[in-house]
Design an enzyme around this catalytic site. Sequence first.
Site, short mmCIF file in Angstrom:
data_model
loop_
_atom_site.label_atom_id
_atom_site.label_comp_id
_atom_site.label_asym_id
_atom_site.label_seq_id
_atom_site.Cartn_x
_atom_site.Cartn_y
_atom_site.Cartn_z
N ASN A 281 -1.38 6.88 6.60
CA ASN A 281 -0.54 5.92 7.32
C ASN A 281 0.92 5.99 6.88
O ASN A 281 1.75 5.25 7.37
CB ASN A 281 -1.09 4.50 7.09
CG ASN A 281 -0.51 3.48 8.03
OD1 ASN A 281 -0.48 3.68 9.25
ND2 ASN A 281 -0.03 2.37 7.49
N LYS B 233 0.81 -1.22 0.00
CA LYS B 233 0.00 0.00 0.00
C LYS B 233 0.84 1.27 0.00
O LYS B 233 0.45 2.27 -0.60
CB LYS B 233 -1.00 0.01 1.15
CG LYS B 233 -0.46 -0.20 2.55
CD LYS B 233 -1.61 -0.31 3.55
CE LYS B 233 -1.10 -0.57 4.96
NZ LYS B 233 -0.53 -1.94 5.12
N HIS C 276 -1.39 -8.92 11.90
CA HIS C 276 -1.99 -8.32 13.10
C HIS C 276 -2.98 -9.27 13.79
O HIS C 276 -3.97 -8.82 14.37
CB HIS C 276 -2.71 -7.01 12.75
CG HIS C 276 -1.84 -5.99 12.08
ND1 HIS C 276 -0.75 -5.43 12.70
CD2 HIS C 276 -1.89 -5.45 10.84
CE1 HIS C 276 -0.18 -4.57 11.88
NE2 HIS C 276 -0.84 -4.57 10.74
#
Length: 434
Positions: free
Chosen positions: A139, A116, A184
């Site tokens: 981010n 990303k 995660h």
Amino acid sequence: MNDYHDKKVVIIGLGLTGLSCVDYFISRGVTPRMMDTRFTPPGLDKLSDRVERHLGGLNEDWLLEADLIVASPGISLSHPALSAAADAGIEIVGDIELFCREANAPIVAITGSNGKSTVTMLVGEMAKKAGRQVGVGGNIGWPALMLLNQPKELYVLELSSFQLETTSSLRAAAATILNVTEDHMNRYPLGMQQYRAAKLRIYENAKACVVNAEDPLTLPVRGRDSRCVGFGVAAGEYCLDGQWLQVKGEHVLDTGEMKLTGRHNHTNALAALALADAVGIPRDAGLEALRSFSGLAHRFQLAYENHGVRWINDSKATNVGSTEAALNGLKVDGTLHLLLGGDGKAADFTPLFPLLQGENIRLYCFGRDRDPLADLRPDVALRTETMEQAMRQIAGRVKAGDMVLLSPACASLDQFRSFEHRGDEFTRLAKELG
């Protein structure tokens, strides 16, 4: 402009993003309270004396007195203090939600387990080549709220699953989920579907959706619809045909003209082209950006080359999927010396197993999760406590034609400040030892 006058606002988490939230509210006549679980969070020296602060934990009384809580992506919404606030009917948002309520230019929104940052920067470069006033952040780079300080014609945001959890006002002109691979899992105890559900929020109210034609987990909840266009290696409107980037059957760019290498980067380029097309960035500007863009630091970056040995820094590979992407289709004339290790975040490492076969590979496993990584192929694995110890072992073994690849499949925080710190150390040692 949203009116937060007379609202009691609490911001959780400082750093650059937290400071941007503080500045945002002060500029609107609201003085928030701030709390951080750390005693000396970054940016504390820049926090206005007007702002009450609580350090070393969460102040539950403040949270329950608030009208609005702005939570850092670093804190889980399942934290008991936040759960109690939510049960009390207190609104909890993140900085991206605040940004979306204010932004008055189209937004390109990008998420995915891997790639990303590269796609975000590529789309930003494409917009710049087209002469657009573009704000790139989220981010990566600048916090989103800081992008509001100057007028823009387009915003390009990298968004994490954590940021999307607290965002409900995003109406992207074009949105993508590049891929969904296990990551995660310590934050998503219900597993992959819980993680995917967070990422799927990016498509809500999006005008165009760019999906991975080879990853069904990137499709909207109800499947592919009229908003969708696909990219992939061998499938989708944007795909690879040999060494060509192909759009709807037309060859548009020979990948040999690109500075980015590797199949994963070529599919990133296709995704960026699809997003650029969706928001009207001229194709010639997009192709010009693809020819000139040399990639991001710590993402399959040549750190050093000497005596025919290449040392590759892919420290950004903080999950299994990212390391898979690096290894897929990788060609090495000699032996691949692969550095794996760190904090695996409760991930399953077994998807790496088929990529670790063959005679010309050696594993060097370090850090917290070195043992389960080494167990993938114990016959060719060396276990060390630190990355430096592993690299000193490698230095005595490499010969011309070999590649030393740091693509650790793990987060870095067990032994480093960040993946950037880990990558910088790898580069320093490569130059010292190589």
